[in-house]
Design a protein around this motif. Structure first.
Motif, PDB file in Angstrom:
ATOM      1  N   ASN A 412      28.127  41.632 -34.296  1.00 39.95           N
ATOM      2  CA  ASN A 412      26.871  42.307 -33.967  1.00 39.95           C
ATOM      3  C   ASN A 412      26.719  41.132 -33.220  1.00 39.95           C
ATOM      4  N   LEU A 413      26.744  39.924 -32.017  1.00 44.44           N
ATOM      5  CA  LEU A 413      26.097  39.055 -31.651  1.00 44.44           C
ATOM      6  C   LEU A 413      26.414  39.421 -30.434  1.00 44.44           C
ATOM      7  N   ALA A 414      27.555  40.899 -29.974  1.00 45.31           N
ATOM      8  CA  ALA A 414      28.268  40.768 -29.223  1.00 45.31           C
ATOM      9  C   ALA A 414      27.647  41.235 -27.312  1.00 45.31           C
ATOM     10  N   SER A 415      26.351  41.870 -28.066  1.00 44.67           N
ATOM     11  CA  SER A 415      25.152  42.247 -26.856  1.00 44.67           C
ATOM     12  C   SER A 415      24.745  41.173 -26.666  1.00 44.67           C
ATOM     13  N   SER A 416      24.340  39.680 -27.158  1.00 37.20           N
ATOM     14  CA  SER A 416      23.462  38.901 -27.231  1.00 37.20           C
ATOM     15  C   SER A 416      23.600  38.411 -26.113  1.00 37.20           C
ATOM     16  N   ASN A 417      22.137  37.758 -24.984  1.00 34.02           N
ATOM     17  CA  ASN A 417      22.147  37.249 -23.240  1.00 34.02           C
ATOM     18  C   ASN A 417      21.445  35.824 -23.073  1.00 34.02           C
ATOM     19  N   PHE A 418      21.892  34.298 -23.899  1.00 34.32           N
ATOM     20  CA  PHE A 418      20.970  33.276 -24.094  1.00 34.32           C
ATOM     21  C   PHE A 418      20.532  32.969 -22.997  1.00 34.32           C
ATOM     22  N   GLY A 419      21.317  33.258 -21.530  1.00 42.13           N
ATOM     23  CA  GLY A 419      21.182  33.112 -20.662  1.00 42.13           C
ATOM     24  C   GLY A 419      21.679  31.999 -19.655  1.00 42.13           C
ATOM     25  N   GLY A 420      22.457  32.062 -18.229  1.00 36.42           N
ATOM     26  CA  GLY A 420      23.572  31.423 -17.638  1.00 36.42           C
ATOM     27  C   GLY A 420      24.494  31.520 -18.238  1.00 36.42           C
ATOM     28  N   GLY A 421      24.790  32.493 -18.445  1.00 42.18           N
ATOM     29  CA  GLY A 421      26.784  32.832 -19.207  1.00 42.18           C
ATOM     30  C   GLY A 421      26.792  32.807 -19.939  1.00 42.18           C
ATOM     31  N   VAL A 422      25.546  32.517 -20.949  1.00 40.86           N
ATOM     32  CA  VAL A 422      25.843  32.599 -22.694  1.00 40.86           C
ATOM     33  C   VAL A 422      25.479  33.612 -23.133  1.00 40.86           C
ATOM     34  N   GLY A 423      25.993  33.610 -24.152  1.00 41.51           N
ATOM     35  CA  GLY A 423      25.997  34.809 -25.364  1.00 41.51           C
ATOM     36  C   GLY A 423      25.213  33.922 -26.054  1.00 41.51           C
ATOM     37  N   VAL A 424      25.887  33.176 -26.917  1.00 41.79           N
ATOM     38  CA  VAL A 424      24.900  32.620 -27.983  1.00 41.79           C
ATOM     39  C   VAL A 424      25.364  31.280 -27.499  1.00 41.79           C
ATOM     40  N   ARG A 425      23.986  30.182 -28.459  1.00 40.07           N
ATOM     41  CA  ARG A 425      24.059  28.950 -28.444  1.00 40.07           C
ATOM     42  C   ARG A 425      24.243  28.624 -29.915  1.00 40.07           C
ATOM     43  N   ALA A 426      24.713  28.205 -30.467  1.00 39.00           N
ATOM     44  CA  ALA A 426      24.812  27.547 -31.776  1.00 39.00           C
ATOM     45  C   ALA A 426      24.398  26.496 -31.636  1.00 39.00           C
ATOM     46  N   PHE A 427      23.365  25.824 -32.373  1.00 35.84           N
ATOM     47  CA  PHE A 427      22.447  24.534 -33.091  1.00 35.84           C
ATOM     48  C   PHE A 427      23.146  24.177 -34.121  1.00 35.84           C
ATOM     49  N   ILE A 428      24.002  23.054 -34.170  1.00 39.17           N
ATOM     50  CA  ILE A 428      24.862  22.833 -34.816  1.00 39.17           C
ATOM     51  C   ILE A 428      24.448  22.062 -35.703  1.00 39.17           C
ATOM     52  N   GLY A 429      24.550  21.364 -37.141  1.00 40.58           N
ATOM     53  CA  GLY A 429      23.762  19.909 -36.948  1.00 40.58           C
ATOM     54  C   GLY A 429      25.859  19.187 -37.429  1.00 40.58           C
ATOM     55  N   PHE A 430      26.366  18.190 -36.575  1.00 36.91           N
ATOM     56  CA  PHE A 430      27.847  17.801 -36.572  1.00 36.91           C
ATOM     57  C   PHE A 430      27.682  16.781 -37.206  1.00 36.91           C
ATOM     58  N   GLY A 431      26.668  16.015 -37.467  1.00 38.59           N
ATOM     59  CA  GLY A 431      26.387  14.723 -37.864  1.00 38.59           C
ATOM     60  C   GLY A 431      26.678  13.307 -37.919  1.00 38.59           C
ATOM     61  N   ASN A 432      27.401  12.580 -38.224  1.00 43.85           N
ATOM     62  CA  ASN A 432      27.316  10.736 -38.185  1.00 43.85           C
ATOM     63  C   ASN A 432      28.138  10.418 -37.157  1.00 43.85           C
ATOM     64  N   ASP A 433      27.271   9.489 -35.992  1.00 43.87           N
ATOM     65  CA  ASP A 433      28.937   9.354 -35.128  1.00 43.87           C
ATOM     66  C   ASP A 433      28.074   7.789 -35.251  1.00 43.87           C
ATOM     67  N   LYS A 434      29.346   6.983 -34.247  1.00 36.87           N
ATOM     68  CA  LYS A 434      29.202   5.176 -34.515  1.00 36.87           C
ATOM     69  C   LYS A 434      29.316   4.625 -33.163  1.00 36.87           C
ATOM     70  N   SER A 435      28.201   3.438 -32.400  1.00 37.81           N
ATOM     71  CA  SER A 435      28.291   3.420 -31.720  1.00 37.81           C
ATOM     72  C   SER A 435      28.677   1.330 -32.379  1.00 37.81           C
ATOM     73  N   SER A 436      29.738   0.811 -30.831  1.00 34.86           N
ATOM     74  CA  SER A 436      30.166  -0.060 -31.538  1.00 34.86           C
ATOM     75  C   SER A 436      30.050  -1.375 -30.194  1.00 34.86           C
ATOM     76  N   GLN A 437      30.382  -2.683 -30.767  1.00 28.51           N
ATOM     77  CA  GLN A 437      29.906  -3.445 -29.353  1.00 28.51           C
ATOM     78  C   GLN A 437      30.907  -4.590 -29.960  1.00 28.51           C
ATOM     79  N   LYS A 438      31.284  -5.347 -28.856  1.00 27.88           N
ATOM     80  CA  LYS A 438      32.246  -6.790 -29.618  1.00 27.88           C
ATOM     81  C   LYS A 438      31.711  -7.518 -28.151  1.00 27.88           C
ATOM     82  N   VAL A 439      31.114  -8.856 -27.963  1.00 28.22           N
ATOM     83  CA  VAL A 439      30.575  -9.815 -27.229  1.00 28.22           C
ATOM     84  C   VAL A 439      31.775 -11.330 -27.526  1.00 28.22           C
ATOM     85  N   ASP A 440      32.573 -10.865 -26.302  1.00 22.60           N
ATOM     86  CA  ASP A 440      33.001 -12.708 -26.456  1.00 22.60           C
ATOM     87  C   ASP A 440      32.030 -13.029 -25.209  1.00 22.60           C
TER      88      ASP A 440
END
Length: 982
Positions: A412-440
């Protein structure tokens, strides 16, 4: 609201230059005399019993009561009773910063110099790179992660072995060299310790989260010819998340309707709940994301509840929809007039760090041994080492582009053309990520000091410092995402990667579950990877100095100090290979930052006692200093400073000084590797250019083929880099301070009064700064010559022909002028009351000007009194002591602030709330001190005061509060400190 004005965010000024250090007068560094002394004895003690030491601000021995420059002294006993858990906390407190913004633990989710988790401090609103940090009179090298390491990270400092902190509040480049533009902070450690002391501290918060604990041991021994002492400390701070505080759980626009009404009346209402939508996608710093939806070209379909129209380009799954776009309901774009009804809130957003967690180990060792030769020389040494491990939790949106014709797109979305060669862009709530630092961090010092003659002393030392930091973040890798999305059927109902190398895992088929964030774990593990970079910063110093009398005058000896110093510094920041190759999906890319610099300096200081002990001049002394500097990076320069102290009668003194300072560009300002960043599409100057017909802006936008109602859909890319290649030079400044110190002799029944008032005026010229992407765009697009005239348009690439995106190049150049003027007041009162004594100290800083301009042709913009830049702050400290007890009450005050004038808004009719009321924090504590042990307990933020709120639209916010270090984000905090000595 003025559109052009909105692009000038004063927060950039606040973060870059509004880091202030206001402090008390020099005359009040030490406690009053004890209650057992008579008033006459106390007055005599003030005049005769002070130990003469080398006070910060001079290489000639003086004491804090008669120093030419204003110096504030903060003892560790005072800060422990006040409930501070670290030296960093002390230096970033309102009593020291005068309420101006500092980079602290609340900035973990932002790009800051020194990287996430770093803590810095700056004096007089002029930034941490214009403030010199010393320990025992010797420089502490920069530390931190990522390419922009250029200031001392306060996390490396010890705490338990600190005796006091001295704060010099005027420029001192002629004494200490580069970076001492706004002043100097000198951390002094305890010396010649005998015995062992254990100390433990713990805090607890009302709402949970953000608790701190510190355990320390201090030990030492002193012999006939030598001494050695040291400390080890373990510090741990729990993470505080947005979900831990009620006031951060629902960020809204917090605006009112043009017709008036209450604040929040214009907030977007969630049709599903009937309540204001938390974390909307509108406004600056609102932190909202578009999730649980897909993007297509304009298609006809069924509108979701709250949406209007029949054509949409944003959809969310709804299995009940059987017409139009089957299985989806329209929520935004196309003909709808309400695009914010789409779901932009994920509860996992509230897991983000408000205060980042950290764990620190700090070890310090110092010692000295009398050699018995070389002029009774003492060989001395210091070792300082620390490890900081910090971590931040973020939230990640995943915009997953399914290519046109991909078998992963349902029929049902096969004909979609979001632009730039993209058919459908999915905006997904991926969740949490982590950043860390170790400073000596490591710093070692070895030196020898002794007597050249009966009257002259010498001091020679070598020092080497090294900061080695690994920084890690989780990121989607662009090449792996692309590889996983090119799939073919595997013949078993699933899919395989066309290119199976690297263990490729096929992307999931586009389904409602995937749009909702339910993603296969094996695919996530393949495309979402930890990436690590490394920052190495080293600094080596050799210093020799001599001091003593040169000849005698009728009223004293002329004292002199001379010396030389050599410093060499090097930075080597190597981001992860994926960052270098621009392979971090929807994140900034960075190239290596590598460079070095060296400096040779010769300095001298002279102090001349003109009069002493005569009528009208208990003391009249002049001081002069000068320094010649030769940098590899920009050549040679000279600085000087002259000052004087006049005490006409014993109870009043006048002091003044005038000098020049400079700041050699930090290594990252010279050599920062190209680093990409993004500004909101709202910053594009051509948005709705048709509203300004006939202006250079309209003509220039039309020449690019943009429609009058053009609205940018792409973020503006900003490439930042160092300025060495463009001839970056040192910045210069002029500094004047003048003050009066009053210490009237009063009867014991009245008590002891002391008052100091100091005026300061600092002007920085040719300042090192970046113009800023928004400023560059404004200057380019408002130029009648536009691209033909060169100028700032040379820093703006032609628009991308596919999506009209802009790219701006923003390097460090000599641009900014900063002016800071103001007054410091300190009032102290002491009196014996009942069985004990009372001491009350009030400090107030009143800024008269905090102005800045980026270009010579600009007007100076005075930010004084605007949001995050208070014009007045104060503290009150009241301590009552008797026998073995001390009780303290403390108050911190930040004056009301508003930014309506800057944005040319009428506060009576504006839909934006850009003002805050005065802010007060109260604390209460008590100490019982026995012969070998003591315990302190208390509470900070006694009334559990929450930060004030403002509207979105111009300032970064935490919840609806300004992102501003002057406010307490943790809330009411209970603390206890226990120590035991052997």
């Amino acid at each position: 609201m003025n559109r052009k004005s909105l692009s000038r965010n004063p927060l950039s000024f606040a973060l870059a230059t509004a880091l202030v250090l206001g402090a008390s007068g020099a005359a009040f560094a030490q406690d009053s005399t004890t209650s057992t002394q008579s008033a006459e004895d106390a007055a005599k003690a003030k005049a005769t019993s002070l130990e003469t030491v080398t006070v910060t601000g001079s290489r000639i021995s003086r004491d804090v009561f008669n120093s030419v420059s204003p110096v504030q002294v903060i003892t560790r006993e005072e800060t422990t009773l006040a409930g501070f858990q670290s030296t960093a906390g002390v230096l970033q407190s309102t009593a020291v910063t005068a309420g101006a913004a500092q980079i602290n633990n609340a900035y973990g989710g932002y790009v800051t110099n020194g990287g996430p988790g770093a803590n810095t401090v700056g004096l007089r609103g002029l930034g941490p790179t214009r403030t010199l940090i010393l320990m025992n009179g010797r420089r502490i090298a920069p530390a931190g992660s990522r390419g922009s390491v250029g200031a001392t990270d306060l996390n490396v400092l010890p705490d338990a072995i600190v005796d006091r902190v001295e704060v010099l509040k005027d420029g001192a480049s002629s004494i200490y060299g580069s970076d001492a533009v706004a002043g100097v902070i000198n951390i002094i450690t305890k010396n010649k310790i005998d015995g062992v002391t254990f100390e433990a501290r713990q805090t607890a918060t009302d709402g949970g989260g953000g608790e701190e604990r510190r355990y320390a041991i201090v030990a030492g021994t002193t012999g006939a010819r030598g001494h050695i002492s040291g400390s080890y400390e373990y510090y741990n701070r729990d993470e505080l998340t947005l979900n831990d505080r009620e006031w951060t759980r629902c960020n809204t626009d917090y605006r009112r309707l043009p017709t008036g009404g209450g604040w929040g009346g214009a907030d977007t209402i969630d049709p599903l709940t009937g309540q204001p939508k938390c974390y909307p996608i509108t406004g600056t710093g609102s932190n909202g994301v578009t999730i649980n939806t897909i993007g297509t070209q304009n298609l006809t379909g069924v509108a979701a509840a709250g949406a209007r129209g029949t054509t949409f380009n944003r959809w969310r799954p709804n299995s009940a929809v059987s017409t139009g776009l089957v299985g989806f309901e329209g929520v935004g774009g196309g003909q709808t007039t309400n695009s914010n009804i789409r779901d932009t809130f994920d509860p996992r957003t509230l897991n983000r760090s408000l205060i980042s967690g950290a764990e620190t180990h700090t070890a310090y060792l110092q010692g000295g041994y009398d050699l018995g030769f070389m002029g009774d020389a003492e060989f001395y040494g210091e070792l300082l080492g620390s490890r900081r491990e910090s971590e931040q939790t973020g939230y990640r949106q995943l915009s997953l582009d399914y290519l046109r014709g991909s078998p992963l797109i349902p029929a049902n979305l096969a004909s979609s053309n979001f632009g730039g060669g993209v058919g459908v862009r999915a905006f997904i709530g991926f969740g949490n990520d982590k950043s860390s630092q170790k400073v000596d961090f490591f710093k070692g010092t070895a030196g020898v000091r002794g007597h050249v003659s009966n009257t002259w002393d010498y001091d020679f030392y070598l020092s080497h410092a090294r900061s080695d930091a690994d920084y890690t973040q989780q990121s989607f890798l662009t090449d792996r995402l692309n590889q996983s999305l090119r799939v073919v059927s595997n013949g078993a109902g699933g899919f395989s990667c066309v290119d199976p190398s690297n263990g490729c895992v096929a992307a999931p088929r586009l389904t409602s579950a995937v749009i909702g964030g339910e993603l296969p774990r094996d695919w996530v593990n393949y495309v979402f990877r930890p990436v690590t970079g490394n920052t190495l910063y080293t600094e080596t110093t050799a210093n020799v100095s001599f001091s003593g009398p040169v000849f005698s005058l009728p009223h004293g000896d002329v004292q002199a100090a001379i010396g030389a110093e050599y410093r060499r510094a090097k930075i080597d920041d190597t981001p992860s290979i994926d960052s270098i190759n621009n392979n971090l999906y929807n994140l900034t890319s960075s190239t290596p930052t590598r460079g070095k610099d060296a400096v040779k300096e010769v300095f001298g200081e002279l102090e001349i006692p003109v009069l002493s002990g005569v009528t009208g001049a208990e003391e009249l002394t002049f001081n002069a200093s000068a320094r010649w500097t030769d940098y590899d990076s920009y050549g040679s320069d000279e600085t000087y400073k002259i000052g004087g102290l006049w005490t006409p009668v014993s109870w009043v003194s006048f002091r003044a000084s005038y000098g020049t300072s400079y700041r050699a560009p930090a290594l990252f300002e010279q050599f920062l590797g190209a680093t990409s960043g993004f500004l909101s599409n709202q910053i594009d100057p051509c948005n709705t250019w048709g509203n300004d017909p006939g202006t250079p802006l309209a003509i220039n936008c039309a020449s690019e083929g943009l429609a009058p109602d053009f609205n940018a859909t792409q973020s503006v890319a900003v490439i930042q880099a160092g300025g060495a290649a463009s001839g970056l030079k040192a910045e210069t400044s002029k500094n004047f301070t003048g003050g009066i110190v009053l210490q009237p002799e009063t009867p014991a029944s009245v008590g002891d009064f002391s008052l100091a008032v100091d005026y300061f005026d600092i002007k920085v010229e040719n300042g090192v700064a970046r113009a800023g992407g928004a400023n560059i765009l404004d200057l380019c697009y408002n130029s009648p010559d536009f691209r033909a005239g060169g100028g700032f348009c040379r820093l703006v690439d032609p628009r991308n022909p596919v999506n009209n995106a802009l790219t701006v190049y923003d390097s460090y150049v000599n641009l900014a002028n900063d002016n800071v003027r103001g007054l410091d007041w300190t009032l102290r009162y002491t009196r014996d009351i009942g069985p004990g004594s009372l001491r009350a100290t009030a400090q107030v800083t009143r800024f008269l000007e905090q102005s800045n301009k980026l270009f010579q042709d600009d007007e100076l913009i005075d930010y004084n009194g605007m949001l995050n830049t208070p014009d007045m702050t104060g503290t009150l400290d009241v301590v009552y002591s008797w026998d073995k007890w001390r009780v303290r009450y403390g108050m911190e005050w930040i004056n009301a602030m508003q930014s309506y004038d800057y944005y040319e808004l009428d506060p009576a009719t504006s839909v934006y709330k850009f003002d805050v009321a005065s802010y007060f924090l109260h604390s209460l504590s008590a100490e019982y001190k026995a012969d070998t042990w003591s315990v302190i307990g208390g509470v900070r933020n006694l009334r559990n005061e929450e930060p004030p709120v403002i509207s979105s639209g111009a300032y970064n916010r935490v919840g609806n509060a300004p992102l501003y270090s002057g406010y307490d984000y943790i809330g009411r905090t209970y603390f206890v400190n226990i120590s035991k000595s052997f």
